[in-house]
Structures are given as structure tokens and as C-alpha cells.
Enzyme design. Structure first.
Site, PDB file in Angstrom:
ATOM      1  N   LYS A 194     -14.267 -14.704  -5.853  1.00 19.69           N
ATOM      2  CA  LYS A 194     -13.592 -13.553  -6.469  1.00 19.69           C
ATOM      3  C   LYS A 194     -12.086 -13.749  -6.491  1.00 19.69           C
ATOM      4  O   LYS A 194     -11.428 -13.486  -7.495  1.00 19.69           O
ATOM      5  CB  LYS A 194     -13.910 -12.279  -5.665  1.00 19.69           C
TER       6      LYS A 194
ATOM      7  N   GLN B 183     -16.823  -5.741   0.620  1.00 23.20           N
ATOM      8  CA  GLN B 183     -17.935  -6.694   0.533  1.00 23.20           C
ATOM      9  C   GLN B 183     -19.100  -6.231   1.403  1.00 23.20           C
ATOM     10  O   GLN B 183     -18.924  -5.955   2.583  1.00 23.20           O
ATOM     11  CB  GLN B 183     -17.443  -8.091   0.958  1.00 23.20           C
TER      12      GLN B 183
ATOM     13  N   ASP C 276     -16.356  -1.244  -8.066  1.00 25.03           N
ATOM     14  CA  ASP C 276     -17.780  -1.554  -8.130  1.00 25.03           C
ATOM     15  C   ASP C 276     -18.593  -0.474  -8.834  1.00 25.03           C
ATOM     16  O   ASP C 276     -19.795  -0.660  -9.067  1.00 25.03           O
ATOM     17  CB  ASP C 276     -18.323  -1.735  -6.703  1.00 25.03           C
TER      18      ASP C 276
END
Ligand SMILES: NC(=O)C1=CN([C@@H]2O[C@H](COP(=O)(O)OP(=O)(O)OC[C@H]3O[C@@H](n4cnc5c(N)ncnc54)[C@H](OP(=O)(O)O)[C@@H]3O)[C@@H](O)[C@H]2O)C=CC1
Ligand SMILES: NC(=O)C1=CN([C@@H]2O[C@H](COP(=O)(O)OP(=O)(O)OC[C@H]3O[C@@H](n4cnc5c(N)ncnc54)[C@H](OP(=O)(O)O)[C@@H]3O)[C@@H](O)[C@H]2O)C=CC1
Lengths: 305, 305
Positions: B55, B99, B122
């Protein structure tokens, strides 16, 4: 030629209202709180006015504190928002319902969004819809009344939902989409059909449970159904009927005459889903009141724990 | 024996990242703002660490401002919440990603809920899920990256979605459910199957589009597919493979060998959905940055209009 068993929404709704009333009595006895339901109506549409009267009567019968805010058709959006803001801070009000449709000169979405999520009696708030669709997180404070009513009808008629195929005809925010989410949460395998769907009759024939919320008179035919399917008809449509004084007749989104010869259980119109909507509204408001009571008691609980 | 066309996720993801990079250049030039992506990682799981590295590299390549917060496994939930709170108020950060999985001694739901909705890179926030599922209201600020990636793969491969039957295998909050909502929003007729569904193969055979997000290696077989179906394989599973040095091999939730003989188009694993997830994360963060810029500019616009 066997006939489907009729799912008696009037009877089930009366039972649900009785249960709500008992919980209200308990809530009053233990916490001195009556659930408060506020209904905001703008303008004087006949159908809305009648619906609001029915709500008020049912709320009063169940022992609720009932607040009516009636504003003239000429009100500004700001005036309606003001009324909602006042109800948001009124500690006697636990559920707020703004009767739709609003006059066309105001933005419905903006008015609905102004209702505090804690008082979202209709379960229309995006936050509540998100919680409904997410698995395993926080419960929504409320879920849309008509969909909840549909599920109550199924469950109180001992219809098994888990593992069954369900087809929902319609995907509106207030009926089709939340019905689908509720059925899926109960482990049905759900297909949602809508105006862009091809071969609807073939898809409906796969279903053990059909929920019709399409807004088209007698849309779903008996010949579309799998024999033994359970049919929930949300529709409320008027069709011409010269034999009636009013010249018209209320029918559902299902062709009852043909469907009741194929289905195993079916809700009639009227007397099916309709009565459940108001009963669910009362239950939603009761829950919001109970949640408010438990929020009010929380600091105390924390200190003593 | 015709073979399905491979949907090249690597290539499509590269194209998407290129478009994002161009928009970043524009945003910097016109507003002096680089999209800022913060990644919070707790503990030192190998897979998480590798994913976070990927990422970071992608974010840097696209011209993003990149913030990494790495906390030890032994951190308390309060420390993680603190880190999120600081990022919420950091004006250089437009998207925050925590995460998963978090260490088992903390509550994932509570940590995710602490992320400001405006920075929900997200798209996991209940409010955003609600907006995704509601038709015609406000857009969500972001939608889950993997589902968005699946839709990008279909659209950029010129797959017609409207009017088609889609079957989504799996209903998780982060893949199955949002994929189903996105497909329905694009006017597909969607059926969601899950662990309580009977006769999955028969249902899959009805589908023009199959999305497999079930977490079971090679679950969907070619013999289940309608000839010509389009298959999107979200799965990432390792199976033993003695011919590899690692002793294992990455496979999807679809049995590629058999499915690619029946499908018209199919995504491979690896190289299908996987690369799209990070590209979508960048696009989400770019959008959040653009929204922040337009919020910052709003008072000015209002005064001058
Ligand atoms: N008993 C009660 O308490 C209540 C009853 N109702 C009744 O339920 C019915 C549905 O209400 P509501 O959901 O608000 O209606 P909407 O008009 O908002 O939604 C209708 C849905 O049906 C779909 N649709 C319309 N025409 C067709 C067609 N020809 N083929 C397939 N799908 C079609 C539409 O598809 P698309 O999305 O593609 O446009 C839409 O999703 C109405 O009869 C209403 O009066 C509603 C609320 C409460
Ligand atoms: N490429 C990428 O970037 C990403 C890949 N993934 C991969 O996608 C896959 C799915 O992930 P995720 O959605 O998080 O997984 P989850 O385990 O959260 O969900 C799996 C879903 O599949 C259903 N399911 C499980 N077993 C069966 C079965 N035997 N038959 C039918 N349905 C079944 C479950 O049903 P129920 O709800 O009834 O339990 C559940 O809805 C995994 O392989 C994961 O590694 C995930 C995220 C990103």
C-alpha cells in the site's frame, strides 16, 4: 383445488399491539416512562390525514404519549426543520415520524435526515440502514416498519425462513431493500427483482417466499408461483370497481384470486401487511423509549459496577 | 474447446493507478493538496506487514502523502484509539485505514467506528454502508475497496451489468454484501448465496455474472456455470503444492481450470481482483481528499454566489 391459508394481519397486528401495551405498562411501572410518539404532518392530504389519525388512535390505545404537529401546506422547509429540532430535544418524545410525502417545495431527504437517529421511529436513517445491512455489529435503533411487519407475519405464521429461497419484487428504500436485508439476516437466500429485471415470472417461480412491493395492482400472478410458496403482499392499489359505492376497490400487488390457489399461505389486501405497519411503528417507538431509559440509567450502572 | 478471456487485473489496476496519479497531479496544481493516506498497523503479522508495504509503495508512486503508524502487538485499545483520534484531526490525512485483523485483545468494531466518516478510506462505516444501500440519497464518502475493484474490473472489461442476473457467493461485510449492493445499484438482478443456502450450484447456474467471495479454495466449479457467464474470483487461498519452493500455491474461490472452459470472461488468481483492491484504496483516498478540498472551499463559494 386447495386454497392457501390466509395470514391474518389484523389478528397478528392486534396480538403485537397487545404485547406492546403490556411492555408499556411495565415500562411505566418500573421507570415512570410512557413511550412518546410524535407525528409531523404538513399540508392536508386526505390519505395522510387518515393514516395519521389511525396512528394516533393506536398509540393512545397502547398507552403511548402522543404528540401531533400539524403544519400548513404553505410551511417552509425551515419551519418543518424547526419542528423536528424541537421534538429532537423533547425528552417525552422517543420516536419521531414525518408523514410522507411532504409538499413538493421541500426536500424530504433533508427533513428526514434532521431526525435524531435515536428517535428514528421509521428506521429510515442511513446509519440505521447501514447497521441493518452489516452483520454482527451494532443493532440499528429501528428498522422500517412495513418490512418489520412482513417478517413478523412470516414468523408468527411459523414460516421457516432459513435456507429458503426468497424473491422480493421491488427494491425501494422503505420496503423492498429492507425486507431483503431482513430475510437475508434470517438466512434466506434472497433475490431482489425490479423494473430492470428480465423474466420476472421465471425468477418468482424459484421462490419459497415471495414478497411483492412493486406498486402495480395484481402484478404477481398465481401462474408465476411455485406450488406451496408463501406470499406476502405489501401492495396497496386502488382499481375501478363499479359495484362499490366509492367506485373503487383496494387490491395488492398480487393477483389474490389466482395466487391463493397456488400458494400455501398468503396475506390478503386489506387485512394483511397494512395493519402490521402501525403495530411495528409502536414496537419501534417502544424500543426507542426503552433504549432512552437505559441510556439515562447508564452512568448510574457504571458507577455501581 | 474455447477458453474464457482473462480479465487482466494487473493491467486494469495499473491503468486505474495511472488515472489516480493524474488526478493527484491536478489536485496538487490547483489546490496545493496531496491526498494523504494513513495506515495503522498493530503487531507484526507477516501478511499484514507485506500488505501495508504494498500500500505504501503504491501510495507513494501515485504522489500521495503517506503516513504509517506501527504499534506493537502489546498496545492497548486506548492507544490505538488515540492514534486514530490524532489522524482524524490531522489535516494532511484524508483517508485512514486500520489494517485488520487487530490483536484479539481489542474490539475491531470499536476501533473502526472511531475513524471519522470523512476519512473512512475503506468504506466500512455504517453510515457509508447505509448510503450505499439507499437509492437516490447522498453518495457514501467511500465504498469498500475490494467490491469497488470488482465493479471496475467488470466495467472496464465492457461487461453489461444492467438487466443481467448476478449471483454473489458470500455475504461478508467487506466483500459479498457491498458487491451485491453495487451490482444491484447498476441494475443487475442479484441473488446472494451463503453457508445456509441449499443447492448453490443450481443457483450459480442461473447467473450471467458470478462473484465468488466465499473463502474456500476452488469452491465454484466450471460445471456450475452457465456457458458464457462472467466470473469474478475474489478468493485468496493457499493450497499445498509440492512443486513450489514454498510448498504452497495461491488459488481463488473458483476452480479456474474447469471454470475457464465454460465462462466467457474470468479473473485469475493471482492477478485479478487482488491488484484492484489497492488501486481502489488510492481512488477512495483521492475522492476523500477532493471532498475535503471542496468542503474547505465551501464558505468562500457560498459568500460569492
Ligand atoms: N401496507 C403498507 O403499510 C405499505 C404499503 N406500501 C405499498 O407497497 C407497494 C410498494 O411501495 P414502495 O416500495 O414504496 O414503491 P416504490 O414505487 O418506491 O417502489 C416500487 C419498486 O417496484 C419496482 N417496480 C415497479 N414497476 C415494476 C415492474 N413493472 N416490474 C418490476 N419491478 C417494478 C421498482 O423498480 P425500480 O427500482 O427499478 O424503479 C421499485 O423498486 C405500493 O403498492 C405501496 O402502496 C408501501 C408502504 C407501506
Ligand atoms: N483480493 C482481495 O483483495 C481480497 C480477497 N479476499 C478473499 O475473499 C474471500 C472472501 O473473503 P471474506 O468475504 O472476507 O470472507 P468471510 O469468511 O468473511 O465470508 C465468507 C462468506 O462465504 C460464505 N461461505 C463460507 N463457506 C461457505 C460454503 N461452504 N457455502 C456457501 N457459502 C459459504 C459465508 O457464509 P455465512 O455468512 O453464512 O457464514 C460468508 O458469507 C477470502 O478468500 C478472502 O481471502 C477478501 C478481501 C480482499
Amino acid at each position: 383445488n386447495k386454497r392457501a391459508q390466509i395470514i391474518d394481519g389484523k389478528k397478528i397486528a392486534a396480538q403485537l399491539r397487545k404485547e406492546v401495551k403490556e411492555s408499556v405498562t411495565l415500562l411505566k411501572a418500573t421507570h415512570g416512562v410512557a413511550p412518546g410518539l410524535a407525528v409531523v404532518i404538513v399540508g392536508d392530504r386526505q390519505d395522510s390525514a387518515q393514516y395519521v389519525r389511525m396512528k394516533r388512535r393506536a398509540a393512545t390505545e397502547a398507552g403511548f404519549h402522543s404528540v401531533d404537529v400539524a403544519l400548513p401546506e404553505s410551511s417552509t422547509e425551515a419551519e418543518v426543520l424547526d419542528a423536528v429540532a424541537r421534538l429532537n430535544t423533547d425528552s417525552k418524545v422517543h420516536g419521531i415520524l414525518v408523514q410522507l410525502p411532504l409538499p413538493s417545495h421541500m426536500n424530504e431527504g433533508r427533513v428526514l435526515a434532521a431526525i435524531s437517529v435515536d428517535k428514528d421511529a421509521d428506521g429510515f436513517a442511513a446509519l440505521n440502514v447501514g447497521k441493518l445491512c452489516l452483520r454482527g455489529g451494532e443493532e440499528p435503533s429501528a428498522v422500517a416498519c412495513t418490512p418489520v411487519g412482513c417478517l413478523e407475519l412470516l414468523e408468527r405464521s411459523n414460516v421457516v425462513i432459513a435456507g429458503k429461497r426468497a424473491v422480493v419484487v421491488g427494491r425501494s428504500n422503505i420496503v423492498g431493500m429492507p425486507v431483503a436485508a431482513l430475510l437475508q439476516a434470517k438466512d434466506a437466500t434472497v433475490t431482489v427483482v425490479h423494473s430492470k429485471t428480465k423474466n420476472i415470472s421465471k425468477i418468482v417461480r424459484e421462490a419459497d417466499i415471495v414478497v411483492a412491493a412493486v406498486g402495480q395492482a395484481q402484478f404477481v400472478k398465481g401462474s408465476w408461483l411455485k406450488p406451496g410458496a408463501v406470499v406476502v403482499d405489501v401492495g396497496t392499489n386502488f382499481i375501478p370497481d363499479a359495484s362499490r359505492k366509492s367506485g373503487r376497490r383496494l387490491v395488492g400487488d398480487v393477483d389474490f384470486a389466482s395466487a391463493s390457489r397456488v400458494a400455501s399461505k398468503i396475506t390478503p389486501v386489506p387485512g394483511g401487511v397494512g395493519p402490521m405497519t402501525i403495530a411495528s411503528l409502536l414496537k419501534n417507538t417502544l424500543r426507542l423509549a426503552e433504549a432512552a431509559v437505559s441510556r439515562d440509567n447508564k452512568p448510574l450502572t457504571r458507577v455501581s459496577s
